[in-house]
Design an enzyme around this catalytic site. Structure first.
Site, PDB file in Angstrom:
ATOM      1  N   HIS A 150      -4.850 -19.743  46.950  1.00 51.07           N
ATOM      2  CA  HIS A 150      -6.035 -20.484  47.374  1.00 51.07           C
ATOM      3  C   HIS A 150      -5.943 -21.979  47.079  1.00 51.07           C
ATOM      4  O   HIS A 150      -6.713 -22.765  47.620  1.00 51.07           O
ATOM      5  CB  HIS A 150      -7.305 -19.884  46.753  1.00 51.07           C
ATOM      6  CG  HIS A 150      -7.446 -20.098  45.278  1.00 51.07           C
ATOM      7  ND1 HIS A 150      -7.064 -19.160  44.341  1.00 51.07           N
ATOM      8  CD2 HIS A 150      -7.934 -21.140  44.570  1.00 51.07           C
ATOM      9  CE1 HIS A 150      -7.326 -19.612  43.136  1.00 51.07           C
ATOM     10  NE2 HIS A 150      -7.849 -20.823  43.242  1.00 51.07           N
ATOM     11  N   ASP A 180      -2.718 -13.297  44.994  1.00 47.87           N
ATOM     12  CA  ASP A 180      -3.150 -14.699  45.018  1.00 47.87           C
ATOM     13  C   ASP A 180      -2.112 -15.617  44.377  1.00 47.87           C
ATOM     14  O   ASP A 180      -2.448 -16.603  43.744  1.00 47.87           O
ATOM     15  CB  ASP A 180      -4.505 -14.872  44.325  1.00 47.87           C
ATOM     16  CG  ASP A 180      -5.188 -16.198  44.701  1.00 47.87           C
ATOM     17  OD1 ASP A 180      -4.710 -16.857  45.640  1.00 47.87           O
ATOM     18  OD2 ASP A 180      -6.164 -16.572  44.031  1.00 47.87           O
ATOM     19  N   SER A 259      -6.823 -23.793  38.495  1.00 41.34           N
ATOM     20  CA  SER A 259      -6.201 -22.699  39.242  1.00 41.34           C
ATOM     21  C   SER A 259      -4.717 -22.954  39.447  1.00 41.34           C
ATOM     22  O   SER A 259      -4.315 -24.038  39.868  1.00 41.34           O
ATOM     23  CB  SER A 259      -6.882 -22.534  40.599  1.00 41.34           C
ATOM     24  OG  SER A 259      -8.174 -22.016  40.457  1.00 41.34           O
TER      25      SER A 259
END
Length: 423
Positions: A150, A180, A259
């Site tokens: 993402h 992910d 992230s």
């Protein structure tokens, strides 16, 4: 009164002086021994702190098999963390010294990732605008970087900024929605020696174990936060509606921009990849989640070698059950995935999995499914209540693996063995 001669007085004085010297020497030697013993104990204590790591996280010794699982990466030699806190005279506590040393060891291997995406104006004319940002870990001296999908999703250009402020354009090597995780790569200039972060073993983590996160929250480069492992084995649904199992829960502050960055143990090994937070405000609320390193190693190996993750699959078209489908088909279960069709000659048909026989419209007049087929309710020991559970149960499976599938058929449970094929 008793009288003494001069000779007697001299002899007595000499004896007293010699005795005093001997006593003083004995006392000094005893004190020195005690001091040396104390220093040895202190050194032993500091050495023990330096050499003792949380159980299961040290992959330097006694874990050749684990290291072999990612030996395809070109990494820096393992570094030794030296704890100089406590009685070492540095003025830092042992915990502070460990934090400082881990940051010193790893921060230069954490990059800031920024992307550009293509957008369209009211006249459908494309233009470039700033995309997302996040973090990544250099895992290979050739320029391979591990991050989250993402972070780079929909990017037309990806830029990585190193610790010295230099910026390079990177390319996507491979992405994996189910975990992910993504691998990108830039080409370092000739003569540049990149620092890398090694993987640690996440399977032996303990709740309460101290962990360290390094990332770029809100664009503040290489920010370090500390916390503990708050929970293990968490099944969490990510932004791509995939359930990632065995996630690591931590209270180390993780914010937007973290992230893709590393979650480290106190030896500087990456035991997780920071991926998401649960928060009503969108900022850190003490509940962050990281993909475990065991998952990352398997995914990275396939992404670098094949550009995708090779997973085992079942040759069937599956539909998530809904109350409407359940009522229309007259099923006695409301959770699971319906087998709409099986591929002719595929592994599902060979194993006896049955597809539907009655066509029905689903969602719109253009979508047709087939009802009357089996309903998968379990794969191995994982209950399948949704499509997310179905894909999650197969996430770690390889082509050639045999799985035990429980299906609901004619109001009875039927168990099948299915050999998975490449997706």
């Amino acid at each position: 009164m008793k009288l003494y001669s001069n000779a007697q007085l001299i002899r007595t004085t000499v004896i007293c002086v010699v005795a005093a010297v001997l006593v003083t020497a004995a006392v000094c030697i005893n004190i020195s021994k005690k001091k040396a013993s104390g220093n040895a104990a202190t050194e032993a204590e500091v050495t023990q702190v330096a050499d003792t790591t949380p159980e299961g996280t040290d992959i330097i010794s006694g874990s050749d098999n684990f290291e072999n699982s990612y030996s395809f990466l070109e990494q820096n030699p393992a570094s030794v963390i030296s704890v100089a806190g406590g009685n070492g005279g540095s003025g830092y506590t042992q915990e502070e010294a460990q934090n400082i040393n881990v940051y010193s060891l790893c921060n230069e291997a954490v990059v800031n990732i920024n992307t550009q995406i293509t957008a369209y104006d009211w006249f459908l004319q494309p233009y470039v605008q700033e995309g997302g940002s996040g973090s990544g870990s250099i895992i290979d001296k050739r320029g391979y970087i591990l991050t989250n999908v993402h972070v780079i999703q929909d990017a037309t250009k990806i830029y990585v900024s190193l610790f010295d402020g230099t910026q390079y354009e990177a390319e996507i090597i491979g992405t994996d929605l189910d975990s992910d995780l993504a691998v990108i790569k830039f080409t370092p200039p000739a003569g540049m020696e990149l620092k890398t972060i090694s993987f640690g073993a996440s399977t032996a983590l303990k709740v309460g174990q101290r962990v360290i996160a390094i990332g770029n929250p809100f664009g503040l480069e290489r920010t370090m936060t500390t916390g503990i492992v708050s929970g293990l084995g968490r099944p969490i649904q990510n932004s791509n509606n995939r359930i990632i199992r065995n996630m690591i829960q931590t209270d180390a502050a993780i914010n937007p921009g973290n992230s893709g960055g590393p979650l480290l143990d106190t030896t500087g090994k990456m035991i997780g990849i920071n991926t998401m937070i649960q928060s009503n405000s969108g900022n850190s609320a003490g509940v962050g989640f990281a993909v475990p390193s065991e998952t990352a190693i398997r995914v990275v190996a396939d992404l670098i070698k094949y550009g995708k993750v090779q997973r085992g699959t079942i040759d069937a078209t599956v539909i998530q059950l809904s109350r409407r489908i359940t009522q229309y088909a007259g099923l006695d279960v409301s959770n699971g995935v319906l087998i709409s069709e099986v591929k002719r000659g595929g592994n599902a048909e060979a194993a006896g999995l049955r597809g539907g026989t009655e066509a029905a419209y689903y969602g719109s007049r253009r979508d047709i499914i087939y009802i009357g087929g089996d309903v998968i309710t379990q794969i191995d020991d994982i209950a399948v209540t949704s499509l997310a559970d179905y894909y999650s149960a197969l996430e770690s499976k390889r082509p050639g693996d045999v799985v035990t599938v429980v299906v609901r058929r004619n109001r009875k449970n039927v168990t099948l063995k299915i050999k998975l094929v490449e997706s």
